[in-house]
Design a protein around this motif. Structure first.
Motif, mmCIF file in Angstrom:
data_model
loop_
_atom_site.group_PDB
_atom_site.id
_atom_site.type_symbol
_atom_site.label_atom_id
_atom_site.label_comp_id
_atom_site.label_asym_id
_atom_site.label_seq_id
_atom_site.Cartn_x
_atom_site.Cartn_y
_atom_site.Cartn_z
ATOM 1 N N THR A 143 0.829 -1.204 0.000
ATOM 2 C CA THR A 143 0.000 0.000 0.000
ATOM 3 C C THR A 143 0.864 1.256 0.000
ATOM 4 O O THR A 143 0.594 2.219 -0.725
ATOM 5 C CB THR A 143 -0.941 -0.002 1.220
ATOM 6 O OG1 THR A 143 -1.814 -1.129 1.130
ATOM 7 C CG2 THR A 143 -1.765 1.271 1.285
ATOM 8 N N MET A 144 1.926 1.257 0.803
ATOM 9 C CA MET A 144 2.820 2.408 0.837
ATOM 10 C C MET A 144 3.438 2.678 -0.525
ATOM 11 O O MET A 144 3.536 3.831 -0.964
ATOM 12 C CB MET A 144 3.921 2.175 1.873
ATOM 13 C CG MET A 144 4.773 3.402 2.174
ATOM 14 S SD MET A 144 6.546 3.036 2.250
ATOM 15 C CE MET A 144 6.917 2.702 0.537
ATOM 16 N N ILE A 152 0.969 4.362 -2.804
ATOM 17 C CA ILE A 152 0.866 5.789 -2.486
ATOM 18 C C ILE A 152 2.051 6.548 -3.065
ATOM 19 O O ILE A 152 1.907 7.626 -3.656
ATOM 20 C CB ILE A 152 0.798 5.991 -0.957
ATOM 21 C CG1 ILE A 152 -0.477 5.364 -0.394
ATOM 22 C CG2 ILE A 152 0.852 7.476 -0.603
ATOM 23 C CD1 ILE A 152 -0.502 5.297 1.122
ATOM 24 N N SER A 153 3.237 5.975 -2.910
ATOM 25 C CA SER A 153 4.446 6.652 -3.365
ATOM 26 C C SER A 153 4.484 6.785 -4.883
ATOM 27 O O SER A 153 4.970 7.795 -5.411
ATOM 28 C CB SER A 153 5.681 5.902 -2.865
ATOM 29 O OG SER A 153 6.846 6.669 -3.066
ATOM 30 N N HIS A 196 6.263 8.802 0.203
ATOM 31 C CA HIS A 196 6.650 7.861 1.248
ATOM 32 C C HIS A 196 7.930 7.109 0.885
ATOM 33 O O HIS A 196 8.179 6.804 -0.286
ATOM 34 C CB HIS A 196 5.545 6.837 1.489
ATOM 35 C CG HIS A 196 4.351 7.373 2.218
ATOM 36 N ND1 HIS A 196 3.488 8.288 1.657
ATOM 37 C CD2 HIS A 196 3.878 7.125 3.468
ATOM 38 C CE1 HIS A 196 2.532 8.575 2.528
ATOM 39 N NE2 HIS A 196 2.750 7.888 3.628
ATOM 40 N N LEU A 221 -1.875 4.847 6.226
ATOM 41 C CA LEU A 221 -1.724 4.541 4.804
ATOM 42 C C LEU A 221 -3.095 4.323 4.186
ATOM 43 O O LEU A 221 -3.826 3.417 4.589
ATOM 44 C CB LEU A 221 -0.874 3.287 4.612
ATOM 45 C CG LEU A 221 0.581 3.342 5.120
ATOM 46 C CD1 LEU A 221 1.217 1.958 5.008
ATOM 47 C CD2 LEU A 221 1.386 4.369 4.342
ATOM 48 N N ASP A 254 -4.615 3.715 0.440
ATOM 49 C CA ASP A 254 -4.289 3.479 -0.966
ATOM 50 C C ASP A 254 -5.026 4.480 -1.859
ATOM 51 O O ASP A 254 -6.195 4.800 -1.599
ATOM 52 C CB ASP A 254 -4.689 2.046 -1.346
ATOM 53 C CG ASP A 254 -4.116 1.628 -2.682
ATOM 54 O OD1 ASP A 254 -4.651 2.068 -3.721
ATOM 55 O OD2 ASP A 254 -3.146 0.861 -2.706
ATOM 56 N N VAL A 269 -4.286 1.106 8.079
ATOM 57 C CA VAL A 269 -3.959 0.846 6.679
ATOM 58 C C VAL A 269 -5.261 0.556 5.939
ATOM 59 O O VAL A 269 -6.015 -0.345 6.320
ATOM 60 C CB VAL A 269 -3.004 -0.347 6.529
ATOM 61 C CG1 VAL A 269 -2.674 -0.597 5.062
ATOM 62 C CG2 VAL A 269 -1.724 -0.113 7.339
#
Length: 219
Positions: free
Chosen positions: A19-20, A23-24, A30, A97, A99, A115
């Protein structure tokens, strides 16, 4: 740049890292510092990073590092919740976090350390506590209260005006009818359809869901 360390490993930890990374890719916001794990050898590679140290080593990381702790194994929810609380990590150090492919209503507060996976949905006037994990396709309708440390499995559904208490574990495909309360640290089995309130620490399964057992509260 938000620097993130993840408590855990294979499973919840690596899924949080996924998930991180999503996002990045969208926001460039992140960076995964690595994992903290009490069992896996320090330096061992995990998805997107490696094990930095044990849980108790969190304080050695810089003040600019935030954390998530997706530790939601059935049967270990109480012990894991107590372990994380016992670390004494300041609330400000818990990141969150969500998404980019999740659909979260604008007025939904999400607590630190939670999350929210891709394709999860949370309706208006609902709330999500700290250290929760909503897996892919989980649906939370309107006016629902999701307390701390809750796990909602893939494609699970919590209908309107329901309340999921601290540490409850809702397995994949389960449905919680509108206006229902699922008690603290209760376990709802895969595919169950919950039509009546679930007592704290109870294990329920089936269609309609019935109590099949009970966990043991930790003093």
């Amino acid at each position: 740049m938000i620097k993130l360390a993840i408590f855990g490993g294979k499973g919840g930890g690596t899924l949080a890292a996924q998930t991180m990374r999503a996002i990045s890719r969208v926001h460039g916001s992140h960076q995964l510092v690595g994992y903290l794990n009490d069992r896996i050898e320090i330096g061992a590679p995990l998805f997107g990073g490696a094990v930095l140290g044990r849980f108790d080593d969190w304080a050695r990381l810089g003040d600019d590092v935030v954390f998530v702790a997706p530790l939601h194994k059935p049967g270990a929810m109480q012990a894991n919740a107590r372990r994380i609380a016992g670390l004494g990590i300041p609330r400000s150090r818990w990141g969150g976090l969500i998404d980019p492919m999740a659909n979260v209503a604008d007025n939904v507060p999400v607590g630190g350390g939670s999350v929210i996976s891709a394709m999860a949905q949370i309706g208006p006037d609902s709330s999500v506590g700290s250290h929760c994990f909503l897996r892919a396709g989980a649906i939370v309708s309107h006016d629902v209260v999701i307390s701390d440390q809750v796990y909602l499995g893939q494609t699970s559904v919590v209908m309107g005006y329901s309340r999921i208490e601290t540490g409850a574990h809702i397995a994949p495909g389960a449905i919680v009818r509108d206006g229902i309360t699922v008690g603290q640290f209760a376990l709802v089995g895969m595919g169950a359809v919950v039509t009546r309130n679930v007592p704290p620490f109870a294990i329920v399964a089936g269609v309609p869901a019935r109590v099949t057992g009970a966990g043991t509260p930790i003093d």
